[in-house]
Every structure is written in structure tokens, then in C-alpha cells.
Design an enzyme around this catalytic site. Structure first.
Site, PDB file in Angstrom:
ATOM      1  N   ARG A  82      54.718 -12.158 -50.229  1.00  0.00           N
ATOM      2  CA  ARG A  82      54.614 -11.954 -48.766  1.00  0.00           C
ATOM      3  C   ARG A  82      54.863 -10.476 -48.453  1.00  0.00           C
ATOM      4  NH1 ARG A  82      58.738 -15.472 -45.598  1.00  0.00           N
ATOM      5  NH2 ARG A  82      57.358 -17.191 -46.194  1.00  0.00           N
ATOM      6  N   ARG A 151      63.891 -10.128 -41.791  1.00  0.00           N
ATOM      7  CA  ARG A 151      62.500 -10.356 -42.216  1.00  0.00           C
ATOM      8  C   ARG A 151      61.523  -9.492 -41.407  1.00  0.00           C
ATOM      9  NH1 ARG A 151      62.019 -15.381 -44.761  1.00  0.00           N
ATOM     10  NH2 ARG A 151      63.960 -15.885 -45.820  1.00  0.00           N
ATOM     11  N   LYS A 219      68.614 -16.025 -43.704  1.00  0.00           N
ATOM     12  CA  LYS A 219      67.577 -15.134 -43.173  1.00  0.00           C
ATOM     13  C   LYS A 219      67.889 -14.701 -41.734  1.00  0.00           C
ATOM     14  CE  LYS A 219      64.648 -18.560 -43.944  1.00  0.00           C
ATOM     15  NZ  LYS A 219      63.447 -19.405 -43.998  1.00  0.00           N
ATOM     16  N   LYS A 221      65.833 -12.995 -38.182  1.00  0.00           N
ATOM     17  CA  LYS A 221      64.491 -12.742 -37.653  1.00  0.00           C
ATOM     18  C   LYS A 221      64.542 -12.019 -36.309  1.00  0.00           C
ATOM     19  CE  LYS A 221      62.428 -16.498 -40.209  1.00  0.00           C
ATOM     20  NZ  LYS A 221      61.641 -17.735 -40.205  1.00  0.00           N
ATOM     21  N   CYS A 443      51.337 -24.836 -41.006  1.00  0.00           N
ATOM     22  CA  CYS A 443      51.978 -24.133 -42.127  1.00  0.00           C
ATOM     23  C   CYS A 443      51.214 -24.449 -43.419  1.00  0.00           C
ATOM     24  CB  CYS A 443      53.429 -24.587 -42.246  1.00  0.00           C
ATOM     25  SG  CYS A 443      53.583 -26.222 -42.984  1.00  0.00           S
ATOM     26  N   CYS A 449      53.828 -25.093 -51.237  1.00  0.00           N
ATOM     27  CA  CYS A 449      55.204 -25.094 -50.745  1.00  0.00           C
ATOM     28  C   CYS A 449      56.041 -26.171 -51.437  1.00  0.00           C
ATOM     29  CB  CYS A 449      55.241 -25.318 -49.234  1.00  0.00           C
ATOM     30  SG  CYS A 449      56.936 -25.310 -48.635  1.00  0.00           S
ATOM     31  N   CYS A 488      57.049 -30.195 -43.092  1.00  0.00           N
ATOM     32  CA  CYS A 488      58.457 -30.618 -43.169  1.00  0.00           C
ATOM     33  C   CYS A 488      59.177 -30.089 -41.938  1.00  0.00           C
ATOM     34  CB  CYS A 488      59.096 -30.121 -44.470  1.00  0.00           C
ATOM     35  SG  CYS A 488      59.760 -28.451 -44.381  1.00  0.00           S
ATOM     36  N   CYS A 492      57.914 -24.014 -39.959  1.00  0.00           N
ATOM     37  CA  CYS A 492      57.351 -22.676 -40.194  1.00  0.00           C
ATOM     38  C   CYS A 492      56.220 -22.297 -39.229  1.00  0.00           C
ATOM     39  CB  CYS A 492      56.870 -22.559 -41.628  1.00  0.00           C
ATOM     40  SG  CYS A 492      58.227 -22.674 -42.809  1.00  0.00           S
TER      41      CYS A 492
HETATM   42 FE1  SRM Z   1      59.043 -20.628 -43.428  1.00  0.00          FE
HETATM   43  C1  SRM Z   1      60.750 -21.665 -46.146  1.00  0.00           C
HETATM   44  C2  SRM Z   1      56.226 -20.444 -45.178  1.00  0.00           C
HETATM   45  C3  SRM Z   1      57.657 -18.878 -40.899  1.00  0.00           C
HETATM   46  C4  SRM Z   1      61.537 -21.704 -41.337  1.00  0.00           C
HETATM   47  N1  SRM Z   1      58.597 -20.954 -45.355  1.00  0.00           N
HETATM   48  C5  SRM Z   1      59.452 -21.342 -46.339  1.00  0.00           C
HETATM   49  C6  SRM Z   1      58.766 -21.282 -47.713  1.00  0.00           C
HETATM   50  C7  SRM Z   1      59.005 -19.930 -48.296  1.00  0.00           C
HETATM   51  C8  SRM Z   1      59.144 -22.427 -48.686  1.00  0.00           C
HETATM   52  C9  SRM Z   1      60.284 -22.203 -49.628  1.00  0.00           C
HETATM   53  O1  SRM Z   1      61.366 -21.741 -49.225  1.00  0.00           O
HETATM   54  O2  SRM Z   1      60.104 -22.536 -50.792  1.00  0.00           O
HETATM   55  C10 SRM Z   1      57.292 -21.483 -47.254  1.00  0.00           C
HETATM   56  C11 SRM Z   1      56.231 -20.930 -48.199  1.00  0.00           C
HETATM   57  C12 SRM Z   1      55.023 -21.833 -48.200  1.00  0.00           C
HETATM   58  C13 SRM Z   1      53.865 -21.247 -48.885  1.00  0.00           C
HETATM   59  O3  SRM Z   1      53.440 -21.844 -49.904  1.00  0.00           O
HETATM   60  O4  SRM Z   1      53.335 -20.250 -48.429  1.00  0.00           O
HETATM   61  C14 SRM Z   1      57.347 -20.908 -45.857  1.00  0.00           C
HETATM   62  N2  SRM Z   1      57.319 -19.703 -43.165  1.00  0.00           N
HETATM   63  C15 SRM Z   1      56.235 -19.816 -43.974  1.00  0.00           C
HETATM   64  C16 SRM Z   1      55.015 -19.191 -43.344  1.00  0.00           C
HETATM   65  C17 SRM Z   1      54.050 -18.563 -44.341  1.00  0.00           C
HETATM   66  C18 SRM Z   1      54.322 -20.297 -42.521  1.00  0.00           C
HETATM   67  C19 SRM Z   1      52.985 -19.981 -41.909  1.00  0.00           C
HETATM   68  O5  SRM Z   1      52.305 -20.973 -41.612  1.00  0.00           O
HETATM   69  O6  SRM Z   1      52.624 -18.854 -41.666  1.00  0.00           O
HETATM   70  C20 SRM Z   1      55.684 -18.214 -42.366  1.00  0.00           C
HETATM   71  C21 SRM Z   1      55.979 -16.876 -42.952  1.00  0.00           C
HETATM   72  C22 SRM Z   1      56.508 -15.921 -41.922  1.00  0.00           C
HETATM   73  C23 SRM Z   1      56.690 -14.508 -42.390  1.00  0.00           C
HETATM   74  O7  SRM Z   1      55.692 -13.795 -42.509  1.00  0.00           O
HETATM   75  O8  SRM Z   1      57.841 -14.090 -42.580  1.00  0.00           O
HETATM   76  C24 SRM Z   1      56.999 -18.953 -42.104  1.00  0.00           C
HETATM   77  N3  SRM Z   1      59.546 -20.273 -41.475  1.00  0.00           N
HETATM   78  C25 SRM Z   1      58.764 -19.631 -40.574  1.00  0.00           C
HETATM   79  C26 SRM Z   1      59.236 -19.894 -39.252  1.00  0.00           C
HETATM   80  C27 SRM Z   1      58.577 -19.392 -37.965  1.00  0.00           C
HETATM   81  C28 SRM Z   1      59.044 -18.034 -37.558  1.00  0.00           C
HETATM   82  O9  SRM Z   1      59.842 -17.388 -38.238  1.00  0.00           O
HETATM   83  O10 SRM Z   1      58.604 -17.580 -36.505  1.00  0.00           O
HETATM   84  C29 SRM Z   1      60.339 -20.725 -39.369  1.00  0.00           C
HETATM   85  C30 SRM Z   1      61.135 -21.368 -38.203  1.00  0.00           C
HETATM   86  C31 SRM Z   1      61.929 -20.388 -37.455  1.00  0.00           C
HETATM   87  C32 SRM Z   1      63.297 -20.241 -38.055  1.00  0.00           C
HETATM   88  O11 SRM Z   1      63.432 -19.454 -38.982  1.00  0.00           O
HETATM   89  O12 SRM Z   1      64.200 -20.951 -37.617  1.00  0.00           O
HETATM   90  C33 SRM Z   1      60.543 -20.943 -40.778  1.00  0.00           C
HETATM   91  N4  SRM Z   1      60.854 -21.491 -43.700  1.00  0.00           N
HETATM   92  C34 SRM Z   1      61.707 -21.881 -42.710  1.00  0.00           C
HETATM   93  C35 SRM Z   1      62.843 -22.534 -43.322  1.00  0.00           C
HETATM   94  C36 SRM Z   1      64.079 -23.114 -42.592  1.00  0.00           C
HETATM   95  C37 SRM Z   1      65.135 -22.092 -42.441  1.00  0.00           C
HETATM   96  C38 SRM Z   1      66.439 -22.648 -41.937  1.00  0.00           C
HETATM   97  O13 SRM Z   1      66.986 -22.139 -40.960  1.00  0.00           O
HETATM   98  O14 SRM Z   1      66.930 -23.621 -42.527  1.00  0.00           O
HETATM   99  C39 SRM Z   1      62.611 -22.540 -44.709  1.00  0.00           C
HETATM  100  C40 SRM Z   1      63.513 -23.131 -45.807  1.00  0.00           C
HETATM  101  C41 SRM Z   1      64.580 -22.207 -46.246  1.00  0.00           C
HETATM  102  O15 SRM Z   1      64.656 -21.047 -45.851  1.00  0.00           O
HETATM  103  O16 SRM Z   1      65.400 -22.684 -47.025  1.00  0.00           O
HETATM  104  C42 SRM Z   1      61.346 -21.881 -44.909  1.00  0.00           C
HETATM  105 FE1  SF4 Z   2      56.823 -25.573 -46.405  1.00  0.00          FE
HETATM  106 FE2  SF4 Z   2      58.073 -26.953 -44.552  1.00  0.00          FE
HETATM  107 FE3  SF4 Z   2      57.554 -24.396 -44.135  1.00  0.00          FE
HETATM  108 FE4  SF4 Z   2      55.580 -26.102 -44.115  1.00  0.00          FE
HETATM  109  S1  SF4 Z   2      57.297 -26.093 -42.668  1.00  0.00           S
HETATM  110  S2  SF4 Z   2      55.611 -24.166 -45.212  1.00  0.00           S
HETATM  111  S3  SF4 Z   2      56.214 -27.595 -45.616  1.00  0.00           S
HETATM  112  S4  SF4 Z   2      58.915 -25.181 -45.670  1.00  0.00           S
END
Ligand code: SRM
Ligand code: SF4
Length: 585
Positions: A82, A151, A219, A221, A443, A449, A488, A492
Site C-alpha cells: 500500500r 496512516r 493505527k 487516521k 472492500c 484479505c 467483515c 474498510c
Molecule cells: Fe482496512 C485491516 C483493506 C480502510 C478498518 N484493511 C485491513 C486489511 C489490511 C486486512 C488485514 O489486516 O489483514 C485489509 C487488506 C485487504 C486487501 O486484501 O487489500 C484492509 N482498509 C483496506 C482498504 C484497502 C479497503 C478498501 O476498500 O479500500 C482501505 C485502505 C485504506 C488506506 O489506503 O489506508 C482500508 N480499514 C479502512 C477503513 C476506512 C478508513 O480508514 O477510512 C477502516 C474503518 C475505519 C477505522 O479505521 O476505524 C478500516 N482495516 C480496518 C480494521 C479494523 C481496525 C480496528 O479499529 O479494529 C482492520 C483490522 C486490523 O487493523 O486489525 C483492517
Molecule cells: Fe478485509 Fe474486513 Fe477490511 Fe473487508 S472490511 S478488507 S474483509 S478487513
């Protein structure tokens, strides 16, 4: 003067060493974040990194994944990388380098993320070094795109609205730079190709001036927004800066309202985890922005929960200690008092599509990118078309927080040629997609993922097809409804802010959420649990039908659900719960 790192030693994390989570122990074992990444990278006989290195890799913007479609035949390790792209701005040379490495080392797609970045999927271990080198040679970076650090900083993408955007972008870069970790490990491994050979005690002696030895509990943001457009979903960020302009001169930036404590993730069945919108803390002038950003980040660093990663985000600090406590703590660290927040109203989100005029007189083109995936298909060769356009016309690419793309700084002489290249590759610039599609996000979920409980990106186009035909049947085709799906509850694609949110619960099953609003200031609520994918449209049909006939003039679907459907649903659920003991007696 207040020292950021000194505070850390007083923080909760070190006083509770005995119970800190495994991730805290890993970070403490090597605060340079280098681990043994360099050694494993250089060893062609291994196809994966150790579990500890998997955690360090995240700070370098890299996820070790495996192709979940192929698990039956054993795990095949692949990597997701990323980039860090502040405000989503990609100069033409960088775009071409990104495209090139995706072809050579990735799965021939570029994935626009929901935070204005790019991801490369399906990279084999042997391609990791060359891909990272290619990105760095293009003057891009992936450092701190993931991990327990700040981030990618989001900022409004659309250059049409106001000159203010340049000032806000400059501030977003200042904040992003000020919150970067200082370890040299990234540079040594990926740019010099020669990791520093440090003894364990030398590694442990490293201390980041801002983050300390164990970085953040989780993290962090940051986003900027210029009202009334909430294209960055500002209330979902740990730290939000809302630009406040002079009412007499809308091009003059007076300062920012500080928002803090937003975040979306939750776990099914765990009531202690929940999505939360940010609190409004107060107003300050732009010269103080770096000091405010550092202060908020260090409050997270010092008061975030280091024992339980599900409870470690800044939102829980705000929830547990309150906005007044938080304001005082930030004021203590910055040395000034916030003024009361200024009036600011958000009434819309999303992107502009088609050709538009920028404030500087040039033009930009908004392009809808389904689920953010830039790829070629037999019908639409978006990837090839973009490569041709950017090579020939050297236009800037901007990524939006809704996973779409803008081609900016286009001269009027280039406009028709760009439209023609797109048409040759099956991409119209007018009527690019139905209104409901253009306001949608999903997502990645399966197969990359590791946390996905259900499909998302791969099934979403089919869900939208069915929703589009239902809306057509009801005579609602022109209605703009924000629909978001995730595999899930981590959220995201920010489903908890959508008018219709679909959240993976188990294979083929989704929780259905209703009631987000146009300005994205309100969380939606769960309406149905564990709905089968095939049943989603049947669940939505009666609600959409009621909206058609019962809505107030101009009332959006989410507002109607919030006013009518959800209160009725809550009343019915309460009545059922009250009746339960009687029924079982
Ligand atoms: Fe996310 C984890 C993809 C935005 C909350 N996110 C992941 C991972 C890295 C899975 C992992 O940890 O193994 C996913 C990778 C999937 C893949 O195969 O690409 C993933 N997140 C994404 C992206 C690519 C989704 C998308 O459709 O674009 C976004 C990348 C953003 C970036 O460029 O930095 C992405 N993730 C978000 C958002 C939305 C936002 O930030 O605006 C959220 C919800 C907002 C928040 O943070 O509360 C989000 N992602 C999570 C979480 C839950 C974090 C938590 O508070 O528990 C995880 C899991 C974790 O971190 O353990 C996670
Ligand atoms: Fe993976 Fe869940 Fe984020 Fe979708 S919402 S990319 S399934 S961690």
C-alpha cells in the site's frame, strides 16, 4: 517545553508491561522496525516472513497474505503493498511507474483504496524488492501506510470548488510529514538494499522522537474536509480537520475545527467494540496545525489501551474519558486553549463525474472506478486507457476517498483527445454509471484479505445490478443512494456511514444496515442480521417501496429510514423482547 517522547514513559503502556499485547512486545523487541526482513528478503529459499516480521512489514506498507482461493492446495504466500499518497495526488510520472510495477510484479491491477491510496495485490516474494524499489525510484513511498502509526492523510480531491483546496492540501502534507516515523530501517532495506546489521541491544536502544519505542497502541487516521462537502468521511477519522473560511471571503482560511475520536471497526457479538463518530473539540488557527496533530497523536500514544488491540483505538479513549478531558489534555500538550468550534455544516459527499472546470480555469474529468479496481476487462480497458492518456498528455491523477479517480489539470486542447482515448477503450465520460453505482464502495475481502468472513468486491457488482434493476422497476433509477459493502465488521469501505450498509457475517451472509445520511455525519443502524446474499434485494424491496410513496419532498433514503423505518423497527424489536418471557412462561 513539553517533550513528546518524555510523556510516553509516564503512559499507561509501560506501567502495564505485564499485560501488554503480543504486538507491543514485538515492537519493543526492535523499535527500528527492521526485524529480520532484510535477511529473509535476501533468502530465495523461503517464501514467507516470520510472524514477528509480518508485523514489522506492516509499518513498511506491506501485508503478507495468501490467496484464499488456493488454500485447499496449501498456502501460497503473496504480498499486498500500500502506498502513502497524501490527499490522493499522483503526478503523471508516478502514475506510470505505479502502472508499470503492477504489470511486472503484481496481478496487473491497481486498487484505489478508501483512503486515497493505491494497493498492489498478488505480489510474489521475489517481486517484492523490485516493486518497492520501483515505487521509491518514482519518489513515492509506502512507509507508514500500515502499522501502529499515522496512516495516509486524506484531503478533499476535487479541484473544482474553491481555491482553498491548495492551502488545505499544503496543511495535509505538513501534518503527514510531521507524523512520519523516523526509523532508517525502511530506507536501508528497500532503497539501499542493505539492512543495517545491528545487535539486539542496539536495535532496542532506538527511540523514535515522536512515537517512542512502541509506537502507537493501534493505527491512527487523519483527514481534512472543506464544508459543505464531506468527501473524506471526516467523522470516521481519529483526527479530523474541518476547514473554516472567512464568511466574507470564502478563499480565506481562518483555521480548523478539530474533530477527534472517530473510527468504525467492531466485532460481531462484542458489544464493547462499536463504530463511533468523532467529537467536535474546538477551533484553532492554521499556524498551530502541526502542534495540534502531534498532541492528539501523543494522547493516543499515551492513553490508548496497549493490553487489548480491539479496544486500542483513539475512539475508545474519547469514549471512556470524554471530550472535555481530551480537550484539556491536548491543550496541556500544545500550550494554548481552543476557541469554541465555529459553525460548519456538511450536506453532501462523493465525487463529481464527467468534465468540469477547475477554479484555475483548467479542466478535470471524474471517472467512476467500480470497487476502485483499475483493470482491463473485455468490455472496458480502463488500465490501458489511463496508461495511454497519462503517457501522452501528462495529466495528474487524483484518487478520491470513494475509490474513484480524477484526471486533473487538463487543458481545453487535451480534453477531446482524452475523451476519444477513453471511448476507444469502452469508457464513456457522460452517464458513466447509474446514480446508485456511482455512490458505492466495497472492500477487497476475498481472496486476498485474511480477515474476510464473506465476499465483498467480487460479489458487489452483482448486488448493484440487482439493486439497479429494482430501483428501475420502482421508478427510482435517478436516485442517489450511498451503498457500501464489506466482507467483515472491520468496516474498510466505511459501511456504517452508508444509507445501505452490507457487512459480512459468514460466508454468503450479511448484516444489513440502514440510515446513514448525505453529509455522512450520522451512523446507520442494523436493520437485519445474517441475510443471505440472494435475499438482500428482497429485504430492501419493501423499504424502498415505502420510501417511494411515503417520503417527504426531497427526502433521501437514509433520512427516511432514520425517521420512519428504524424507529418502527426498534419499537417492534422492543415489543418482541417484552413479549418473550410471557411466551416462554
Ligand atoms: Fe482496512 C485491516 C483493506 C480502510 C478498518 N484493511 C485491513 C486489511 C489490511 C486486512 C488485514 O489486516 O489483514 C485489509 C487488506 C485487504 C486487501 O486484501 O487489500 C484492509 N482498509 C483496506 C482498504 C484497502 C479497503 C478498501 O476498500 O479500500 C482501505 C485502505 C485504506 C488506506 O489506503 O489506508 C482500508 N480499514 C479502512 C477503513 C476506512 C478508513 O480508514 O477510512 C477502516 C474503518 C475505519 C477505522 O479505521 O476505524 C478500516 N482495516 C480496518 C480494521 C479494523 C481496525 C480496528 O479499529 O479494529 C482492520 C483490522 C486490523 O487493523 O486489525 C483492517
Ligand atoms: Fe478485509 Fe474486513 Fe477490511 Fe473487508 S472490511 S478488507 S474483509 S478487513
Amino acid at each position: 517545553m513539553f517533550s513528546y517522547s518524555s510523556f510516553f514513559h509516564l503512559g499507561m503502556a509501560t506501567s502495564a508491561t505485564a499485560q501488554v499485547s503480543k504486538n507491543e512486545q514485538i515492537k519493543l523487541s526492535d523499535p527500528t522496525l527492521g526485524g529480520t526482513i532484510g535477511e529473509t528478503l535476501a533468502n530465495p529459499d523461503v517464501d514467507r516472513f516470520s510472524e514477528d516480521d509480518e508485523q514489522f512489514l506492516k509499518f513498511h506498507g506491506i501485508y503478507q497474505q495468501d490467496d484464499r482461493d488456493k488454500r485447499k492446495t496449501g498456502k501460497q504466500y503473496i504480498f499486498m503493498i500500500r502506498a502513502r499518497i497524501t490527499g490522493g495526488i499522483v503526478p503523471p510520472e508516478q502514475y506510470l511507474a505505479f502502472d508499470d510495477v503492477s504489470e511486472r510484479y503484481g496481478n496487473q491491477t491497481l486498487r484505489i483504496t478508501s483512503r486515497q491510496a493505491f494497493q498492489w495485490h498478488g505480489v510474489a516474494k521475489k517481486g517484492l524488492g523490485p516493486l518497492m524499489k520501483g515505487l521509491n525510484e518514482a519518489l513515492s513511498t509506502t512507509i507508514a501506510a500500515c502499522g501502529d502509526v499515522n496512516r495516509n492523510v486524506m484531503a478533499p480531491a476535487t479541484p473544482a470548488t474553491t481555491l482553498l483546496i491548495e492551502q488545505v492540501h499544503a496543511d495535509s502534507r505538513r501534518v503527514s510529514d510531521a507524523l512520519l516515523p523516523q526509523t532508517r530501517a525502511y530506507h536501508d532495506i528497500w532503497i539501499n538494499g542493505a539492512p543495517l546489521k545491528l545487535r539486539p541491544e542496539e536495535k532496542q536502544a532506538f527511540e523514535d522522537p515522536l512515537y517512542g519505542k512502541t509506537y502507537l497502541p493501534r493505527k491512527f487516521k487523519v483527514a481534512f474536509a472543506i464544508p459543505p462537502l464531506n468527501d473524506t468521511d471526516i467523522f470516521t477519522n481519529c483526527l479530523g480537520f474541518v476547514a473554516i473560511t472567512d464568511p466574507a471571503d470564502p478563499t480565506k482560511l481562518l483555521g480548523y475545527n478539530l474533530l477527534a475520536g472517530g473510527g468504525l471497526a467492531m466485532s460481531h457479538g462484542n458489544k464493547e467494540t462499536f463504530p463511533r463518530t468523532a467529537d467536535v473539540i474546538g477551533f484553532f488557527t492554521p499556524d498551530r496545525i502541526v502542534s495540534v496533530a502531534r498532541a492528539v497523536l501523543t494522547v493516543h500514544r499515551d492513553f490508548g489501551d496497549r493490553t487489548n488491540r480491539r479496544h486500542a483505538r483513539l475512539k475508545y479513549v474519547l469514549e471512556d474519558r470524554g471530550a472535555d478531558w481530551f480537550r484539556s489534555e491536548v491543550e496541556l500538550r500544545t500550550g494554548f486553549k481552543f476557541e469554541p468550534a465555529r459553525a460548519a455544516k456538511f450536506d453532501r459527499q462523493g465525487d463529481l463525474f464527467g468534465w468540469h472546470r477547475q477554479v484555475d480555469g483548467r479542466q478535470f474529468l471524474g471517472l467512476y472506478v467500480e470497487t476502485g479496481r483499475i483493470k482491463d476487462t473485455p468490455q472496458r480497458q480502463l488500465k490501458t486507457a489511463l496508461r495511454r492518456i497519462v503517457s501522452k498528455h501528462r495529466v495528474e491523477v487524483r484518487l478520491t476517498p470513494s475509490q474513484n479517480l480524477l484526471l486533473t489539470n487538463v487543458s481545453s486542447g487535451q480534453r477531446d483527445a482524452i475523451t476519444a482515448i477513453l471511448a476507444e477503450h469502452g469508457i464513456p465520460v457522460e452517464n458513466q454509471a447509474a446514480a446508485v453505482r456511482r455512490s458505492s464502495m466495497a472492500c477487497p475481502a476475498l481472496p486476498t484479505c485474511g480477515l474476510a468472513l464473506a465476499e465483498s468486491e467480487r460479489v458487489f457488482p452483482g448486488v448493484l445490478d440487482r439493486l439497479e434493476s429494482l430501483l428501475g422497476e420502482l421508478g427510482l433509477s435517478d436516485e442517489d443512494i450511498v451503498v457500501r459493502m464489506t466482507g467483515c465488521p472491520n468496516g474498510c469501505a466505511r459501511p456504517y456511514m452508508a444509507e445501505i450498509g452490507l457487512v459480512g457475517r459468514a460466508p454468503g451472509k450479511y448484516n444489513l444496515y440502514l440510515g446513514g445520511n448525505e453529509g455522512s455525519t450520522r451512523l446507520n443502524r442494523e436493520y437485519r442480521a445474517s441475510v443471505k446474499l440472494d435475499e438482500l434485494i428482497n429485504e430492501l424491496r419493501p423499504v424502498l417501496t415505502r420510501w417511494k410513496y411515503e417520503r417527504q419532498e426531497g427526502e433521501h433514503f437514509g433520512d427516511f429510514c432514520s425517521r420512519i423505518v428504524l424507529p418502527e423497527h426498534a419499537a417492534a424489536t422492543a415489543a418482541l423482547a417484552a413479549a418473550q418471557p410471557i411466551a416462554s412462561a
